[in-house]
Design an enzyme around this catalytic site. Structure first.
Site, short mmCIF file in Angstrom:
data_model
loop_
_atom_site.label_atom_id
_atom_site.label_comp_id
_atom_site.label_asym_id
_atom_site.label_seq_id
_atom_site.Cartn_x
_atom_site.Cartn_y
_atom_site.Cartn_z
N PRO A 288 -43.97 36.90 11.64
CA PRO A 288 -44.24 35.64 12.33
C PRO A 288 -43.72 34.45 11.55
O PRO A 288 -44.22 34.11 10.49
CB PRO A 288 -45.77 35.61 12.42
CG PRO A 288 -46.25 36.58 11.40
CD PRO A 288 -45.15 37.48 11.05
N GLU A 289 -42.69 33.85 12.07
CA GLU A 289 -42.20 32.60 11.53
C GLU A 289 -42.83 31.49 12.35
O GLU A 289 -43.53 31.76 13.32
CB GLU A 289 -40.66 32.55 11.65
CG GLU A 289 -39.93 33.59 10.83
CD GLU A 289 -39.92 33.26 9.33
OE1 GLU A 289 -40.36 32.15 8.97
OE2 GLU A 289 -39.48 34.10 8.55
#
Length: 271
Positions: free
Chosen positions: A2-3
DNA sequence: AAATCTCCCTGTAGGC
DNA sequence: TGCCTACAGGGAGATT
């Protein structure tokens, strides 16, 4: 992983299911995450209504009238909306059961994430208080980055990955943006000109904007159920391509390590 | 204040 | 095939 774009897309995906809805119950199966899950989440959240959601950097925020749930996904975490017919699997550490039956399910194999309760205003929480600007807002610009970099002796890559300087620039984005800007990752932050910082800011904005567009697509699949792959990988110019030819000049890309993190760059295109 | 190091954790990839 | 080890990574907190 998850960016920032995936965190934002997660927020948009769960927002409509949570806003105005009351928490009926929380079920915490694993309370040891990055930090222990807050007692207020374990036993004090039921009965509170979620008024709205938010995001700061990679922190996902769920607001109630009394405070705020801070969720971080670490590097392997995800949240999704499920219903009671879907049994909790391995690493499904927490369920927020809403009064209409929807369940916000938190999943995180590596447990680098967190579930914390914060008083309002949440911006004063120690995790959020000293964060730098969001990469896509106007206060993140060439002048700002240039001024902040004066006197700094860290490599520029470490500098832009420092969340106190700007949030949301992870290892992948830092590598990509530096390539796009033609700057070697090991160049000292204090040595770069204002002009080059102006270009770097544009590149950071561009790579993150693009990832948001693509990240949304990834997330839709992700929330929909099967998890995987992420179209952003297809756009990678240097990250994960050490030893392969530069897409601009065909020279071999080089990999170095900077504070236990891999950096890949083109010795021809970046200086 | 700034720079550097350590650590949290498990899935995956590579070597044998 | 299966076991073993190295590695990946966000980022706070401790240390220099």
């Amino acid at each position: 992983m998850p960016e920032l774009p995936e965190v934002e897309t997660s927020r948009r995906g769960i927002d409509q299911h949570l806003c105005g809805n009351t928490v009926a119950e929380t079920r915490i199966r694993q309370r040891m995450l990055r930090w222990p899950v807050s007692e207020q989440i374990i036993s004090g959240l039921a009965g509170q209504t979620i008024t709205h959601t938010g995001r700061r950097g990679k922190y996902l925020l769920l607001f109630t009238g009394l405070g705020c749930v801070i969720i971080h996904l670490g590097m392997s975490g995800s949240v999704r909306i499920v219903d009671s017919s879907q049994p909790a699997g391995k690493h499904d550490h927490a369920d927020f059961v809403m009064s209409d039956g929807a369940i916000l399910r938190y999943h995180d194999p590596r447990r680098f994430g967190c579930l914390l309760w914060a008083d309002l205003p949440v911006e004063q929480h120690s995790l959020l208080r000293s964060l730098g600007p969001e990469p896509l807002t106007d206060d993140f610009n060439g002048c700002y980055l240039f001024e902040r970099s004066r006197g700094r002796k860290v490599p520029v890559k470490s500098f832009v990955m420092d969340s106190h300087v700007v949030v949301g620039v992870g290892n992948i984005y830092a590598n990509e943006a530096l390539f796009m800007a033609g700057i070697r990752p090991q160049t000292l932050a204090g040595k770069l000109s204002a002009r080059r910082y102006s270009l770097l800011v544009q590149c950071i904005r561009q790579v993150i904007s693009h990832a948001i567009t693509v990240g949304g697509t990834t997330l839709r699949d992700f929330v929909g159920g099967d998890g995987k792959p992420g179209y952003f990988q297809q756009s990678l110019l240097v990250y994960g391509r050490a030893g392969k030819p530069c897409k601009t000049c065909a020279n071999t890309l080089i990999e170095i390590r900077q504070n236990q993190r891999s950096s890949v760059y083109c010795p021809q295109c970046q200086d």
